[in-house]
Design a protein around this motif. Structure first.
Motif, mmCIF file in Angstrom:
data_model
loop_
_atom_site.group_PDB
_atom_site.id
_atom_site.type_symbol
_atom_site.label_atom_id
_atom_site.label_comp_id
_atom_site.label_asym_id
_atom_site.label_seq_id
_atom_site.Cartn_x
_atom_site.Cartn_y
_atom_site.Cartn_z
ATOM 1 N N HIS A 1 24.224 32.487 38.781
ATOM 2 C CA HIS A 1 25.639 33.184 38.532
ATOM 3 C C HIS A 1 26.103 33.664 39.656
ATOM 4 O O HIS A 1 27.060 34.457 39.535
ATOM 5 C CB HIS A 1 25.013 34.222 37.457
ATOM 6 N N PHE A 2 25.481 33.316 41.023
ATOM 7 C CA PHE A 2 26.219 34.127 42.065
ATOM 8 C C PHE A 2 27.541 33.771 42.323
ATOM 9 O O PHE A 2 28.431 34.531 42.646
ATOM 10 C CB PHE A 2 25.396 33.598 43.219
ATOM 11 N N ASN A 3 28.033 32.592 41.855
ATOM 12 C CA ASN A 3 29.376 31.975 42.284
ATOM 13 C C ASN A 3 30.187 32.914 41.232
ATOM 14 O O ASN A 3 31.472 33.409 41.583
ATOM 15 C CB ASN A 3 29.518 30.793 42.115
ATOM 16 N N ARG A 4 29.920 33.028 40.078
ATOM 17 C CA ARG A 4 30.834 33.897 38.924
ATOM 18 C C ARG A 4 30.820 35.278 39.343
ATOM 19 O O ARG A 4 31.570 36.035 39.371
ATOM 20 C CB ARG A 4 30.098 33.403 37.672
ATOM 21 N N ARG A 5 29.547 35.873 39.918
ATOM 22 C CA ARG A 5 29.702 37.285 40.256
ATOM 23 C C ARG A 5 30.488 37.480 41.488
ATOM 24 O O ARG A 5 31.367 38.389 41.573
ATOM 25 C CB ARG A 5 28.186 37.569 40.513
ATOM 26 N N LYS A 6 30.794 36.372 42.498
ATOM 27 C CA LYS A 6 31.469 36.577 43.445
ATOM 28 C C LYS A 6 32.800 36.663 43.052
ATOM 29 O O LYS A 6 33.503 37.455 43.433
ATOM 30 C CB LYS A 6 31.209 35.431 44.306
ATOM 31 N N GLU A 7 33.189 35.788 42.238
ATOM 32 C CA GLU A 7 34.681 35.696 41.497
ATOM 33 C C GLU A 7 34.935 36.937 41.018
ATOM 34 O O GLU A 7 36.157 37.496 41.030
ATOM 35 C CB GLU A 7 34.674 34.380 40.734
ATOM 36 N N LEU A 8 34.003 37.677 40.308
ATOM 37 C CA LEU A 8 34.240 38.782 39.413
ATOM 38 C C LEU A 8 34.499 40.082 40.431
ATOM 39 O O LEU A 8 35.453 41.063 40.291
ATOM 40 C CB LEU A 8 33.169 39.089 38.463
ATOM 41 N N MET A 9 33.781 40.014 41.597
ATOM 42 C CA MET A 9 34.040 41.150 42.545
ATOM 43 C C MET A 9 35.345 40.986 43.152
ATOM 44 O O MET A 9 35.779 41.987 43.449
ATOM 45 C CB MET A 9 32.846 41.031 43.423
ATOM 46 N N ILE A 10 35.856 39.742 43.431
ATOM 47 C CA ILE A 10 37.074 39.757 44.000
ATOM 48 C C ILE A 10 38.229 40.100 42.878
ATOM 49 O O ILE A 10 39.242 40.518 43.274
ATOM 50 C CB ILE A 10 37.382 38.002 44.345
ATOM 51 N N GLU A 11 37.907 39.580 41.694
ATOM 52 C CA GLU A 11 38.878 39.982 40.480
ATOM 53 C C GLU A 11 38.752 41.600 40.259
ATOM 54 O O GLU A 11 40.114 42.195 40.204
ATOM 55 C CB GLU A 11 38.568 39.479 39.115
ATOM 56 N N TRP A 12 37.903 42.153 40.646
ATOM 57 C CA TRP A 12 37.586 43.834 40.626
ATOM 58 C C TRP A 12 38.581 44.294 41.609
ATOM 59 O O TRP A 12 39.157 45.227 41.470
ATOM 60 C CB TRP A 12 36.250 44.299 40.588
ATOM 61 N N GLN A 13 38.206 43.782 42.904
ATOM 62 C CA GLN A 13 39.181 44.377 44.149
ATOM 63 C C GLN A 13 40.682 44.205 43.693
ATOM 64 O O GLN A 13 41.234 45.275 43.891
ATOM 65 C CB GLN A 13 38.744 43.634 45.203
ATOM 66 N N GLN A 14 41.013 43.306 43.107
ATOM 67 C CA GLN A 14 42.294 42.975 42.827
ATOM 68 C C GLN A 14 42.965 43.912 41.684
ATOM 69 O O GLN A 14 44.123 44.447 41.683
ATOM 70 C CB GLN A 14 42.889 41.460 42.476
ATOM 71 N N ILE A 15 41.922 44.347 40.978
ATOM 72 C CA ILE A 15 42.291 44.992 39.441
ATOM 73 C C ILE A 15 42.692 46.469 40.075
ATOM 74 O O ILE A 15 43.555 47.273 39.771
ATOM 75 C CB ILE A 15 41.468 45.083 38.530
ATOM 76 N N ILE A 16 41.621 46.998 40.716
ATOM 77 C CA ILE A 16 41.294 48.489 40.962
ATOM 78 C C ILE A 16 41.795 48.875 42.197
ATOM 79 O O ILE A 16 42.217 50.035 42.413
ATOM 80 C CB ILE A 16 39.939 48.796 41.091
ATOM 81 N N THR A 17 42.306 48.053 43.366
ATOM 82 C CA THR A 17 42.841 48.504 44.617
ATOM 83 C C THR A 17 44.300 48.254 44.812
ATOM 84 O O THR A 17 44.862 48.604 46.111
ATOM 85 C CB THR A 17 42.072 48.041 45.713
ATOM 86 N N LYS A 18 44.851 47.622 43.723
ATOM 87 C CA LYS A 18 46.289 47.028 44.275
ATOM 88 C C LYS A 18 47.275 48.246 44.768
ATOM 89 O O LYS A 18 48.301 47.973 45.100
ATOM 90 C CB LYS A 18 46.797 46.179 43.124
ATOM 91 N N GLU A 19 47.098 49.436 44.253
ATOM 92 C CA GLU A 19 47.781 50.574 44.418
ATOM 93 C C GLU A 19 47.535 51.584 45.260
ATOM 94 O O GLU A 19 47.841 52.619 45.602
ATOM 95 C CB GLU A 19 48.215 51.156 43.045
#
Length: 410
Positions: A377-395
């Motif tokens: 599940h490494f690739n999906r975990r990597k994708e989720l961490m990128i999604e998390w960055q976009q969600i939580i740091t956009k402002e």
């Protein structure tokens, strides 16, 4: 979907353009600056378009309510473009009492007292979790059926979003109270089912888990003067969702592939709660933090050194004190970022609940299966961490600006 601020701030251009809200509804902005709500639809396999009304006379919420009426009557075989009586019905939909329309009316009033982010979060949760089952039903036909309300909430619980189920129930309750005030309903079934939901597990660590509150808190933390390494460590903790103790003792040799496509932080088993090596995929911003912190700790043992003694790890109280100075004493602690990550990501990606648990290094019941899945599940975990960055740091502040915030003078 559009927000009120996007509609309000839309300016005229050299050419007319549109802002799409979804389901065929869009805002047309003319070269004169005039804004009109329009709907594209198909009737008898032919595409047509109808003007609903002008903004700001017709608000975004009113336009969405009118859209519902358009869709309902198309299904009934009435063409909005040619049926003049239907045209009047669409523009004046106050007599419609479906749960969906009542919800939009309630939301139009309540959002004036909320931040825009919270208002969007509220309506999105109802559109996602409630409207598919109850949206088209007259609200007075639901008021005496608490079992129907409970079935909707149980579906939310089944994906692991216990707190979301409680919030949705509370919001549904407010909508029924709103309908009671309008004389449409007499009962609030959402109140009756409150004790039927699974209790929310409250950990010992206080944590802010609502997205809008979380971003507001992080902005305050960003603006609070502190040692730059502390600021960078705080953001790194947010982006990796590890335990604070695992971060404090991070060493340079634990980071691999920082210049490649799969940068990772390999935390040794001796520092993990479950005593198993944990591989953390690093999002781009996390890698950027590591590059910036080199200014202070390159050549030293610890990535995030102590502000007074650079050869020692960061103080275990440094991150907590920063959060306290930002005004969140006893409301959020560094360990709370894990709860924040879990709650928000499970709401955004309920299908990835198992993978989110792997990100948090929670131990599966089957230890063999756990070891296997940490690899596959490494690739999906990597994708989720990128999604998390976009969600939580956009402002939030960019990393180069964060690293230059002056240190507290006391």
């Amino acid at each position: 979907m559009l927000t009120d601020s996007q509609v309000r701030s839309a300016k005229k251009k050299d050419k007319p353009y549109r802002l799409t809200d979804g389901k065929g509804l869009f805002l047309h902005v003319a070269t004169s600056g005039t804004k009109t709500w329009r709907v594209r639809y198909k009737f008898n396999h032919k595409e047509s378009q109808i003007v609903l009304g002008h903004y700001p006379d017709m608000s975004l919420g009113d336009a969405r309510i009118a859209l519902l009426e358009v869709k309902k009557n198309i299904r009934a075989g009435r063409n909005p473009s040619t049926d003049k009586l239907l045209r009047k019905e669409i523009i004046s939909t106050q007599y419609q009492n479906t749960f969906e329309i009542i919800t939009y009316q309630w939301h139009e009033i309540k959002k004036k007292f909320w931040t825009e982010r919270h208002a969007n979060d509220v309506i999105h949760s109802l559109e996602r979790d409630v409207f598919p089952a109850l949206g088209g039903i007259p609200i007075n036909e639901i008021e005496d059926k608490p079992d129907v309300i409970l079935s909707v909430l149980y579906k939310i619980e089944q994906r692991g979003a216990i707190e979301t189920a409680h919030r949705v129930r509370q919001r549904m309750g407010e909508i029924f109270v709103f309908a009671i005030g309008k004389g449409i309903c007499k009962h609030n079934p959402a109140e009756i089912v409150a004790s039927n939901l699974s209790p929310v597990k409250r950990g010992r660590q206080p944590a802010i888990i609502e997205l809008d509150e979380a971003i507001e808190m992080l902005q305050h933390v960003d603006d609070t003067p502190s040692f730059p390494v502390t600021k960078l460590a705080m953001r790194f903790l947010l982006l990796t969702a590890v335990r604070p103790g695992e971060l404090r003792y991070a060493r340079w040799e634990e980071f691999e592939g920082l210049e490649g496509d799969n940068p990772v932080w390999v935390i040794p088993a001796t520092r993990m709660k479950m005593k198993r090596e944990h591989i953390v995929p690093l999002c781009p911003m996390a890698v950027d933090i590591i590059r910036h912190v080199c200014k202070w700790s390159a050549g030293l043992e610890f990535v995030f050194p102590n502000s007074r003694h650079f050869r020692k790890p960061m103080s275990e109280n440094a991150l907590g004190y920063l959060i306290n100075r930002a005004g969140y004493y006893q409301r959020h602690v560094p360990h709370g970022f894990r709860s924040m990550f879990s709650t928000i990501m499970n709401e955004h990606f309920p299908q990835d609940r198992f993978v989110i648990d792997l990100v948090l290094a929670h131990a599966p019941k089957d230890q063999v299966e756990g070891a296997y899945n940490r690899t596959t599940h490494f690739n999906r975990r990597k994708e989720l961490m990128i999604e998390w960055q976009q969600i939580i740091t956009k402002e939030l502040k960019p990393i180069d600006e964060l690293a230059n915030i002056p240190k507290r003078l006391s």
